[in-house]
Scaffold this active site. Structure first.
Site, short mmCIF file in Angstrom:
data_model
loop_
_atom_site.label_atom_id
_atom_site.label_comp_id
_atom_site.label_asym_id
_atom_site.label_seq_id
_atom_site.Cartn_x
_atom_site.Cartn_y
_atom_site.Cartn_z
N ALA A 40 0.84 -1.20 -0.05
CA ALA A 40 0.12 -0.08 0.04
C ALA A 40 1.00 1.15 -0.01
CB ALA A 40 -0.95 0.02 0.95
N LEU A 89 0.13 -3.77 -14.39
CA LEU A 89 -1.50 -3.25 -14.21
C LEU A 89 -1.75 -2.13 -13.35
CD1 LEU A 89 -3.16 -6.85 -13.74
CD2 LEU A 89 -3.49 -5.36 -15.80
N LYS A 121 -6.53 -12.19 -9.26
CA LYS A 121 -5.17 -11.71 -9.49
C LYS A 121 -4.28 -12.50 -8.63
CE LYS A 121 -2.46 -7.63 -9.54
NZ LYS A 121 -1.46 -7.92 -8.56
N LYS A 294 -10.65 -7.35 -17.33
CA LYS A 294 -10.08 -6.96 -18.73
C LYS A 294 -11.27 -6.83 -19.62
CE LYS A 294 -6.32 -9.87 -17.47
NZ LYS A 294 -5.56 -11.12 -17.73
#
Ligand code: IVH
Length: 676
Positions: A40, A89, A121, A294
């Site tokens: 993060a 990404l 993911k 996507k």
């Protein structure tokens, strides 16, 4: 003595400092597998840099971390250049960002009737698998996106990855991209056996997978039970598959395991699915850190295109980080290599996402005061699939106010030198320089590290003892070690000492870039050290370079240049360098690389549209990038040039309306030096 003070910073300098910082984090994450900040925080730094670069309005350097992916490759494996770069990404952290992503797509496509495919993911590491005539010929990690590490032997040990593709109609050259990961069960089994063997456990499955894949001995990788899921295709998709769903069907047929995926025709359904998945994720046998959305249709993906480091047709919607409640026992102050003093909370050990944690960095005094963490407080801590946890906030507790605030020290906890805070800097630093044992220890560890002087046999404990017992006062002392005294220390047998001596002697003619990196100049990481070496050739030239000469080097801005000059001007440093020289440390001369000529397209924002007769659009994009241009997917008033091929449609019209320069294929070929 403070060698590395920061002067008052401009926005451009701030951006440059952030770039240096992010590159170091990339290196720690991708190469060392030892990140020192949370995902993060990393994302926040990257965003901060992106915002700054936008504010600056100037063309962003093509090597900025916002434009590139990953880290420089390690030297342990041979480099492997990717035929098509491996990109990254963009992330979305909330529904609003996902909707903005969808809005951008519908704006570019000028329609709403498209499908999204949603995939988990996987939290592992990316590889590119190259198949020629259906046979696996090479496998490479992502590296910096352009050049990765050749890990073919190790990848061949992974059962999920076929050596030979099944079925017919497979393209002659096919590159499959995907993620190597370690299942939760294999991770637990591995850590159990690490514990039995007295080895350090891995912090999480991602680190375990990375460490296992990057073993120099493939038989070790084979024992680690790695798995693989494919998510994309590098080369060979043209004419083979036309959508991601079709790609997954084919993948299954040619022998790859495929993840579950879902198709949706609007963003609300996608978001609803995401919400449900935040709970379902624990049922998976492997760690995921979000979902990827996507555009399903490849021709629509092509139309939507890319921004610098990631496709505009896909986004990763991250899951919130895992959190737990514990108590702060005390706050300690740690002194780093450059003297930065960091507050660290020592906590009651607690399991967060399956990993026991007992320390969390509070980053700096500002952060400590903002969060107002006090000893004895109950705190929420968070791990986002990464190693270093952070304190999110103090839990609601009335006793908090009765506790006293943490006192910021005014002298260094290690050497009692005064603590200073430079103008505009958040960090506080020990002013003791190398007289501070903590700084000296850290600096020595850095000096001998693999990417520095590469001296084996000098672990942290031995360095600490050498410093504490007065055997070493600076880095040059390593080359005049009192081996007789060393011999009397417990644990220091003759064999160990001979090895150490050999390793120290072997380090006397280091590669120049390694030497410069080893010196630990502030802001000079591996990449900058390499640039300095390749531009200036000898360490004396680096020492004597004036500001203009330094600024001409890629990666070096005013702050980095000032830091290098300060380093060499400092009396203690020049004494140490002289002593190193007299003790036989003579870095090798580096062949000076000619700088590529400034290309007219360097720094220009270009948009390619339509189709070209003599070159594929993606190849042209890559070659333009290599020349320093910045290809982008959509036309705006900031676009410098639109290169329009056959059947160029709305983008050409938009360029005409905005008065943007438009050229054709002939100019493109001339720029790329291609004879039609
Ligand atoms: S698509 C052009 N799909 O996440 C990049 N990536 O943070 C297209 N990853 O670099 C990547 N699962 O290593 C894609 N289902 C998935 C993924 C996935 C994991 C990784 C991949 C990528 C990184 C970006």
């Amino acid at each position: 003595m403070n060698l590395f003070s920061l002067s008052g910073t401009s926005l451009a300098e701030e951006a440059q400092a952030l770039r240096v910082q992010i590159r170091e984090h990339n290196f720690r994450y991708f190469i060392l597998n030892e990140p020192s900040i949370s995902d993060a925080d990393y994302d926040a730094l990257l965003r901060q840099l992106g915002d700054l670069e936008q504010c600056l309005g100037k063309p962003t350097p093509s090597d900025s971390p916002t434009q590139t992916v990953g880290a420089p490759i390690s030297q342990a494996f041979t480099p492997c250049e990717h035929a098509v770069p491996l990109l990254s990404l963009a992330n979305a952290f909330d529904a609003e960002e996902v909707r903005a992503f969808d809005q951008r797509i519908s704006d570019v496509l000028d329609r709403d009737d498209y499908d999204y495919i949603v995939e988990p993911k996987i939290d592992g590491l990316a590889v590119n698998l190259r198949y020629e005539s259906g046979v696996l010929v090479s496998a490479a990690t992502r590296g910096d996106g352009r050049v990765g590490e050749n890990v073919t032997d190790n990848v061949r040990t992974i059962a999920d990855i076929p050596w030979r593709l099944a079925g017919e109609g497979v393209p002659d050259v096919l590159e499959i991209r995907g993620e190597i990961y370690m299942s939760k069960a294999s991770f637990q089994a591995l850590n159990q056996s690490q514990a039995l063997a007295g080895e350090k456990p891995f912090a999480n499955p991602r680190n375990a997978a990375a460490g296992s894949l990057r073993q120099l001995d493939a038989s070790k990788t084979a024992k680690r039970q790695l798995s693989f899921f494919a998510y994309g295709v590098g080369m060979g998709a043209d004419g083979w598959v036309t959508s991601q769903t079709e790609f997954f069907e084919r993948l299954h047929r040619i022998g790859f395991p495929v993840q579950n995926y879902q198709l949706f025709s609007n963003i609300d359904d996608v978001l609803q699915y995401y919400e449900a998945f935040t709970i379902k994720r624990v049922e998976l046998k492997y760690d995921i850190d979000g979902l990827v959305f996507k555009l399903n249709d490849f021709s629509l993906q092509d139309e939507v295109g890319f921004v610098a480091r990631s496709p505009r047709w896909a986004i990763a919607h991250k899951f919130p980080a895992e959190e737990a409640l514990t108590t702060v026992k005390k706050v300690i102050w740690q002194v780093g290599r450059t003297g930065v003093i960091t507050p660290v909370a020592v906590m009651q050990p607690v399991s967060v996402g399956g990993v026991m944690v007992s320390r969390a960095t509070l980053h700096n005094v500002q952060e400590l005061q903002r969060k107002d963490v006090r000893e004895g407080d109950a705190v929420w801590i968070r791990r986002a699939g990464d190693v270093i946890p952070e304190i999110v906030c103090v839990a609601n507790d009335e006793a908090h106010l009765q506790r006293s605030s943490v006192v910021v020290p005014d002298v260094c906890p290690e050497c009692s030198a005064l603590i200073v805070q430079e103008n505009g800097e958040v960090a506080i630093r020990c002013s003791g320089g190398l007289a501070c044992p903590a700084q000296l220890k850290e600096r020595l560890s850095h000096f001998v590290s693999r990417h520095g002087m590469d001296i084996e046999g000098l672990g942290e404990k031995l360095i600490a003892r050498m410093v504490d017992e007065g055997l070493i006062h600076d880095i040059a002392d390593l080359y005049a070690l009192d081996y007789e005294t060393l011999m009397t220390w417990t644990g220091m047998g003759e064999k160990k000492i001979t090895k150490l001596q050999q390793s120290i002697t072997a380090s006397q003619h280091p590669d120049l870039a390694h030497f410069l990196y080893a010196l630990g100049m502030r802001h000079v990481g591996q990449a900058t050290a390499r640039n300095l070496a390749e531009a200036l050739g000898t360490w004396e030239h680096v020492r004597d370079a004036d500001e203009a000469a330094l600024l001409a080097i890629s990666d070096v801005g005013t702050e980095v240049a000032a830091s290098i000059q300060r380093f060499f001007q400092e009396k203690h440093n020049s004494e140490v360098l002289q002593r190193l020289y007299h003790l036989g440390v003579h870095p090798q001369t580096c062949a000076v690389k000619e700088k590529p000529l400034n290309h007219p397209l360097s720094g220009k924002r270009v948009v390619l549209t339509g189709s070209f007769e003599h070159i594929k659009r993606s190849d042209a994009q890559q070659q333009l990038r290599d020349l320093g241009a910045k290809p982008s997917g959509s036309v705006s008033k900031n676009t410098d040039i639109v290169i329009a091929g056959e059947k160029a449609g709305s983008k050409r019209e938009k360029a005409e309306a905005l008065g943007v320069k438009i050229v054709g294929e002939a100019e493109l070929l001339a720029w790329l030096d291609i004879k039609p």
